[in-house]
Write an enzyme that holds these catalytic residues in place. Structure first.
Site, PDB file in Angstrom:
ATOM      1  N   LYS A 150       0.649  -1.060  -0.135  1.00  0.00           N
ATOM      2  CA  LYS A 150      -0.019   0.009  -0.075  1.00  0.00           C
ATOM      3  C   LYS A 150       0.847   1.087   0.045  1.00  0.00           C
ATOM      4  CE  LYS A 150      -1.427   1.816   3.503  1.00  0.00           C
ATOM      5  NZ  LYS A 150      -1.800   2.065   5.066  1.00  0.00           N
ATOM      6  N   ASP A 179      -3.628  -5.901   2.119  1.00  0.00           N
ATOM      7  CA  ASP A 179      -3.866  -5.090   2.999  1.00  0.00           C
ATOM      8  C   ASP A 179      -3.554  -6.061   4.285  1.00  0.00           C
ATOM      9  OD1 ASP A 179      -5.816  -4.359   5.263  1.00  0.00           O
ATOM     10  OD2 ASP A 179      -6.674  -3.075   3.589  1.00  0.00           O
ATOM     11  N   HIS A 180      -2.597  -5.537   5.073  1.00  0.00           N
ATOM     12  CA  HIS A 180      -2.290  -6.312   6.165  1.00  0.00           C
ATOM     13  C   HIS A 180      -3.211  -6.617   7.199  1.00  0.00           C
ATOM     14  CE1 HIS A 180      -1.328  -2.844   8.715  1.00  0.00           C
ATOM     15  NE2 HIS A 180      -1.270  -3.462   9.562  1.00  0.00           N
ATOM     16  N   HIS A 242      -8.138  -0.455   5.214  1.00  0.00           N
ATOM     17  CA  HIS A 242      -8.228  -1.268   6.251  1.00  0.00           C
ATOM     18  C   HIS A 242      -9.585  -1.046   7.074  1.00  0.00           C
ATOM     19  CE1 HIS A 242      -3.866  -1.769   6.029  1.00  0.00           C
ATOM     20  NE2 HIS A 242      -3.669  -0.423   6.935  1.00  0.00           N
TER      21      HIS A 242
END
Ligand code: NDP
Ligand SMILES: O=C1O[C@H](COP(=O)(O)O)[C@@H](O)[C@H](O)[C@H]1O
Length: 484
Positions: A150, A179-180, A242
Site C-alpha cells: 500500500k 492489506d495487512h 483497512h
C-alpha cells in the site's frame, strides 16, 4: 509446492527487515516454503551476497517471533538469498537482474515461477511493473505474480491510472494487493465465525443487530512518516483500505460456496450497497480530528503540528469516525460506525456487534442495568471473541453483565505477513484486495476527501491519550448508542 524465485524490490528497506524476512523465515521453519526457492533482494546500494545475508540474519535476530538460538537454521535459510544492485528506474539494469534470476533457476533446476514483491515507495510501482515486462523477467514458462504494498493510489483517479499501468504487465489474477489487516488471524477467522456457526449466522442481520462498531485505535503518533502521512491522513491511511475491508468482511452475506470468487463477490456487493455520501453533508456522518499534546503512559507527547516534518498549520486528519449505512435487505436500518485514530488512549482493533434489546422493558422496573448483548471480535492486541450477556449475581440478586470469553490461548499465532505470503505462494488471493474493492472504496471515500480539502468538515482537536474528539461520541449519542 512449486519451486520459485522471490524477487524482492526494496530489500534494504524497513518493511523487508521488520516483516518480510521474519515471515519468510517462519514459513521456512514450518516447512511452508517450497523445497527449492531463492530470494533475490534488490536495492540501490552496493552489497555482496554475504553482506546481504548477514543483514537478513540481523533482522531475524531482532524481529522473528521464533527466538531461535540455533544459528545454523538461520544460516541454512539465508543460503538461498542473493543480492542485486539496481536502481529501479534504470531500465537497462534489469538485464542483470534477469540474468541472475535465470542463472539461479538453472543452477537449482527450478521451474520459472517468479514472485515479484514491490516493497518500495508507490511512485515506483508502475515503473517496476513495466520494466519487469519489458526486460523479459515477466516472460516465464511458469507462473508470475506481483505482490504490491500500500498505498494503492492517492485518490480514485490515481488508483485507476496505477491499475491501468499495472494491468499492462500483469493480469488481475496475478496481482496480490496487500492489506495487512486481511492477514490478521482474527480477520481471517471472521468468515468461519459468521458462516460456520448457525447460531451467529441466524442473528447476522437487521432483525437482531442494533449497530456495528469497528475500531482501530493506536497509541503511536505519526512517528517518522510525516512525509507520507501528512498528505494521506487517517482517511487514506486507514479508512479507505483497512476499515472498509473490515466492514466488508463483517457485513458480507454468506456466499453460495466458500471460494475466493464467491467471497470477493459478496464483498463487492457490500461496497455497492454502501450509501454514498454527498460532499456538502459529509459532516453529518463523518468526524475528523487531529491530536493535541497530551500524556501517554505517564509521558508527555507533542501535538501533531509539533511533530518533526509536520507544518504547525497542518489541517491533516489523524482521527476519523463515521456512520455508514448499507442499503440492502440484511442491513437496512443498521448503522455501521467506524473510528480510527493515532495517539489514542489504547491500542485496540476490534469489531463490536451490539444486539437489539427487545426484552429491556421486561426488566425495567425491577432492574435498570440490563445491558445489550455484545459480540466483540478482538483483533489486536488480544485476539479472541467474547459475548456479553446479562446474568443475575447469585449473591445480591442484581442483574449484571457477564462476559463469556471464547478466546483460546494461542501461543504461536502467525503474523499477518506470514499468512499472506503463504497464500500468495500457493496462489490463493482470498485475503488480498481485488481491484473492484479498491475502486469502490476510493469511490466511496472521494466525497470525504473533497469535503476535507474544502474544509467543509470541522477539524476537532483531541488530547493525546484520550478517546478522540467529543464529536465522535456525539455521533453515536444522537442515535441512542455509545462506543464500546
Ligand atoms: N514500513 C512499514 O511498516 C510499512 C510499509 N508499507 C509500504 O511498504 C513499502 C516499503 O516501505 P518501507 O520499507 O518502509 O520503505 P523504506 O524507505 O524503508 O525502503 C524503501 C526501499 O526501496 C529501495 N529503493 C528506493 N529507491 C530505489 C531505487 N531508485 N532503486 C532501487 N531501490 C530503491 C530502498 O533501497 P536503498 O535505500 O537501499 O536504495 C529500500 O530498500 C511502501 O510502499 C510502504 O508504503 C506498508 C505498510 C507498513
Ligand atoms: O497500514 C497501516 O497500519 C498501521 C496499523 O497497523 P496495526 O497492524 O498496528 O494495527 C498504522 O500505524 C499505519 O499508519 C498504517 O499505514
Amino acid at each position: 509446492m512449486d519451486s520459485m524465485t522471490f524477487v524482492l524490490f526494496g530489500a534494504t528497506g524497513d518493511l523487508a527487515k521488520r516483516k518480510i524476512y521474519p515471515a519468510l523465515f517462519n514459513l521456512y521453519l514450518n516447512q511452508k516454503l517450497p523445497k527449492s526457492f531463492s530470494v533475490i533482494g534488490v536495492g540501490r546500494g552496493e552489497s555482496s551476497d554475504d553482506e546481504f545475508q548477514s543483514r537478513v540474519i540481523d533482522s531475524l535476530h531482532t524481529f522473528s517471533r521464533h527466538l531461535l538460538n540455533d544459528k545454523s537454521k538461520k544460516e541454512e535459510f539465508v543460503k538461498a538469498f542473493r543480492y542485486c544492485q539496481l536502481d529501479v528506474t534504470d531500465t537497462a539494469g534489469y538485464k542483470k537482474l534477469l540474468e541472475l534470476v535465470q542463472q539461479n533457476e538453472k543452477e537449482k533446476n527450478m521451474a520459472e515461477n517468479r514472485m515479484f514483491y514491490l516493497s518500495v515507495t508507490p511512485e515506483f510501482f508502475d515503473v517496476i511493473a513495466m520494466n519487469i515486462k519489458d526486460s523479459g523477467l515477466g516472460s516465464t514458462n511458469g507462473w508470475k505474480r506481483l505482490i504490491i504494498e500500500k498505498p494503492f493510489g492517492h485518490d480514485l483517479k490515481s488508483a485507476q491510472e496505477l491499475n491501468e499501468k499495472l494491468s499492462k504487465a500483469f493480469e488481475e489474477d496475478e496481482i496480490y494487493r496487500i492489506d495487512h489487516y486481511l492477514g490478521k488471524p482474527m480477520v481471517q477467522n471472521l468468515e468461519a465465525l459468521t458462516f460456520a456457526n448457525p447460531v451467529l449466522q441466524s442473528l447476522w442481520n437487521n432483525r437482531f443487530i442494533a449497530n456495528v462498531q469497528i475500531t482501530a485505535n493506536e497509541i503511536v503518533g505519526v512517528e517518522e512518516r510525516a512525509g507520507y502521512y501528512d498528505k494521506a491522513g487517517a482517511i487514506r491511511d486507514m479508512v479507505q483500505n483497512h476499515m472498509l475491508q473490515l466492514l466488508m468482511m463483517t457485513a458480507m452475506h454468506v456466499p453460495k460456496r466458500i471460494s475466493e470468487n464467491e467471497i470477493r463477490n459478496e464483498k463487492r456487493k457490500v461496497m455497492e450497497s454502501l450509501r454514498p455520501l454527498q460532499r456538502d453533508t459529509v459532516g453529518v456522518h463523518v468526524v475528523r480530528g487531529q491530536y493535541e499534546h497530551g500524556e501517554i503512559s505517564g509521558e508527555p507527547v507533542v501535538a501533531y503540528g509539533e511533530e518533526p516534518g509536520v507544518e504547525a498549520s497542518s489541517q491533516n486528519d489523524t482521527f476519523v469516525a463515521a456512520r455508514l449505512w448499507i442499503d440492502n435487505s440484511f442491513w437496512d436500518g443498521v448503522p455501521f460506525y467506524i473510528r480510527t485514530g493515532k495517539r489514542m488512549a489504547e491500542k485496540a482493533t476490534k469489531i463490536v456487534i451490539e444486539f437489539k434489546n427487545p426484552l429491556k422493558d421486561l426488566y425495567n422496573s425491577e432492574m435498570e442495568q440490563v445491558e445489550p448483548n455484545l459480540l466483540t471480535i478482538n483483533i489486536n492486541p488480544n485476539e479472541g471473541v467474547s459475548l456479553q450477556l446479562n446474568s443475575k449475581n447469585p449473591i445480591n440478586g442484581e442483574m449484571e453483565p457477564i462476559t463469556v470469553d471464547f478466546s483460546a490461548s494461542k501461543q504461536d499465532v502467525p503474523e499477518a505477513y506470514e499468512l499472506l505470503l503463504f497464500d500468495a505462494l500457493v496462489g490463493d488471493s482470498t485475503f488480498f484486495t481485488h481491484w473492484n474493492e479498491v475502486e469502490l472504496s476510493w469511490n466511496w471515500v472521494e466525497p470525504i476527501l473533497e469535503a476535507f480539502k474544502e474544509n467543509r468538515v470541522p477539524l476537532h482537536s483531541y488530547s493525546s491519550g484520550s478517546m478522540g474528539p467529543e464529536a465522535a461520541h456525539q455521533l453515536l449519542i444522537e442515535d441512542g448508542y455509545k462506543w464500546w
